[in-house]
Design a protein around this motif. Structure first.
Motif, short mmCIF file in Angstrom:
data_model
loop_
_atom_site.label_atom_id
_atom_site.label_comp_id
_atom_site.label_asym_id
_atom_site.label_seq_id
_atom_site.Cartn_x
_atom_site.Cartn_y
_atom_site.Cartn_z
N LEU A 48 28.85 47.99 15.25
CA LEU A 48 29.88 48.71 16.36
C LEU A 48 31.04 47.97 16.37
N VAL A 49 31.05 46.59 16.26
CA VAL A 49 32.25 45.86 16.41
C VAL A 49 33.06 46.16 15.22
N MET A 50 32.55 46.10 13.90
CA MET A 50 33.37 46.49 12.65
C MET A 50 33.83 47.89 12.78
N ALA A 51 33.14 48.75 13.23
CA ALA A 51 33.75 50.21 13.18
C ALA A 51 34.99 50.31 14.39
N ARG A 52 34.90 49.53 15.43
CA ARG A 52 35.88 49.37 16.27
C ARG A 52 37.16 48.73 15.67
N TRP A 53 36.98 47.61 14.99
CA TRP A 53 38.01 46.97 14.33
C TRP A 53 38.63 47.58 13.27
N THR A 54 38.07 48.45 12.52
CA THR A 54 38.82 49.21 11.33
C THR A 54 39.22 50.54 11.92
#
Length: 75
Positions: A48-54
């Motif tokens: 979820l964090v990586m999806a948000r940051w990208t």
């Protein structure tokens, strides 16, 4: 809404973090942003964090935005 999946990240020796999604580069973070990302990914759901940051994150309002009068002429 399905949970994000397929994200990975690599931390390089110079502090750069490269986020990939299904084998393709999705983002590169350096300096303070990389440090902030690493702190956040360690304390939460990494996918979820990586999806948000990208920016590859669905917010759930796409259908509403499509029918908004401002967007009706753009097809």
């Amino acid at each position: 809404m399905p949970r994000p999946q397929g994200f990975t990240y690599d931390q390089h020796a110079d502090g750069t973090v490269v986020i990939t999604h299904r084998g393709r580069a999705a983002g590169t973070l350096r300096g303070g942003r990389a440090e902030k990302f690493l702190a956040e990914v360690g304390s939460g759901d990494p996918q979820l964090v990586m999806a948000r940051w990208t920016g590859a994150y669905k917010f759930g309002n796409e259908r509403l935005a499509r029918s908004h009068p401002r967007n009706s002429g753009r097809r």
